[in-house]
Design a protein around this motif. Structure first.
Motif, short mmCIF file in Angstrom:
data_model
loop_
_atom_site.label_atom_id
_atom_site.label_comp_id
_atom_site.label_asym_id
_atom_site.label_seq_id
_atom_site.Cartn_x
_atom_site.Cartn_y
_atom_site.Cartn_z
N SER A 173 -4.89 4.49 5.62
CA SER A 173 -4.28 3.21 5.28
C SER A 173 -2.93 3.03 5.98
O SER A 173 -2.60 1.95 6.46
N ALA A 174 -2.15 4.11 6.03
CA ALA A 174 -0.85 4.05 6.70
C ALA A 174 -1.00 3.72 8.17
O ALA A 174 -0.22 2.95 8.75
N GLY A 229 -2.21 -5.83 -7.59
CA GLY A 229 -1.50 -4.58 -7.84
C GLY A 229 -1.78 -4.00 -9.21
O GLY A 229 -2.08 -2.80 -9.35
N PHE A 230 -1.73 -4.85 -10.25
CA PHE A 230 -1.99 -4.37 -11.61
C PHE A 230 -3.46 -3.98 -11.78
O PHE A 230 -3.77 -3.01 -12.48
N VAL A 289 -12.69 -3.93 6.80
CA VAL A 289 -12.15 -4.91 7.75
C VAL A 289 -11.64 -6.14 6.99
O VAL A 289 -10.56 -6.67 7.29
N ILE A 290 -12.39 -6.58 6.00
CA ILE A 290 -11.94 -7.71 5.17
C ILE A 290 -10.66 -7.35 4.43
O ILE A 290 -9.70 -8.14 4.37
N ALA A 291 -10.61 -6.13 3.87
CA ALA A 291 -9.42 -5.68 3.16
C ALA A 291 -8.22 -5.63 4.10
O ALA A 291 -7.11 -6.03 3.74
N LEU A 341 -4.47 -3.33 -1.01
CA LEU A 341 -5.85 -3.63 -0.61
C LEU A 341 -6.45 -2.54 0.26
O LEU A 341 -7.60 -2.14 0.06
N THR A 342 -5.69 -2.07 1.25
CA THR A 342 -6.26 -1.12 2.21
C THR A 342 -6.55 0.24 1.58
O THR A 342 -7.62 0.82 1.81
N PHE A 343 -5.62 0.76 0.79
CA PHE A 343 -5.82 2.07 0.18
C PHE A 343 -7.00 2.09 -0.80
O PHE A 343 -7.90 2.94 -0.67
#
Length: 248
Positions: free
Chosen positions: A45-46, A235-236, A7-9, A26-28
């Protein structure tokens, strides 16, 4: 704790997507971290970020109304076809095969975000008002978006610049409209294929929607350079984590 984490993500992803994009970073990973197999995590995630595209498309409905209806239907048809192909590819992918490509997809999406302005600038300088590859390019981008959603918006904007589009508001409107159409077919395929963990997805959809709303005032206050640096760092970092998982 799993629900709290995702939920935080999702909330933070909603904020990021409103500000500049990058919510998938973040979600994946959050879904993979709590134990979902990579393919199921990608599908869930999608679904989690799906409502944001509808909000974006509605926000740009005036810009979307300017497009020729015949051309718009053609673009939607190509997007649906590409999204369907990409989603079906994910449906038949094993977790092992998907895990092999995920680090590269995350890294490519991060680089696309980080150098998005340069990519769009290059595309604009090399644009052609009429290109025979318009449908082919959109089909390929839609296949990517159906398979893995990260960085889709940046790639679409670069593609539109190659088509000769210059109005950023119209480009953003078209980006959100096509992203919503693509996500709709992807969600349908993932749901039919049993890839979605719905109790996680619903909680994340609600959180990402709230985050998207909260992102508007944050976007007005945070310098763009700070946002870009934050998303690049995430991302990195996620790319490195998944490369480590692949090689470990």
């Amino acid at each position: 704790m799993d629900i709290l984490l995702i939920v935080i993500a999702a909330f933070c992803a909603g904020v990021l997507n409103t500000i500049a994009g990058g919510g998938t970073f973040l979600t994946f990973p959050a879904l993979v971290f709590i134990g979902l197999p990579p393919v199921m995590a990608n599908a869930t995630s999608a679904v989690a970020v799906f409502p944001g595209y509808l909000g974006g498309a509605l926000g740009f409905r005036a810009e979307l109304a300017r497009f020729d209806k015949t051309r718009m239907l053609k673009l939607l048809a190509v997007t649906f076809a590409g999204g369907l192909i990409g989603s079906l590819l994910l449906l038949v992918s094993s977790n092992k095969a998907f895990s092999l490509v995920v680090p590269f997809l995350l890294l490519a999406a991060t680089l696309a975000f980080l150098f998005g302005d340069q990519i769009r600038g290059w595309a604009a300088r090399n644009s052609r008002a009429v290109t025979p590859f318009g449908s082919v390019g959109l089909l390929l981008v839609s296949i990517y978006g159906g398979y893995f959603n990260g960085g889709l918006g940046i790639v679409l904007l670069a593609l539109f610049a190659l088509w000769g589009m210059v109005d950023l508001h119209e480009m953003n409107g078209l980006k959100n409209g096509l992203s919503f159409a693509l996500s709709a077919i992807s969600v349908a395929v993932f749901a039919a294929g049993g890839l979605v963990q719905w109790h996680y997805a619903v909680a994340m959809m609600l959180a990402s929607t709230v985050g998207g709303y909260a992102g508007a005032p944050i976007a007005r206050k945070l310098p763009r350079s700070v946002v870009r640096a934050l998303i690049a760092l995430v991302g990195f970092t996620m790319s490195a984590v998944f490369f480590w998982r692949l090689l470990a």
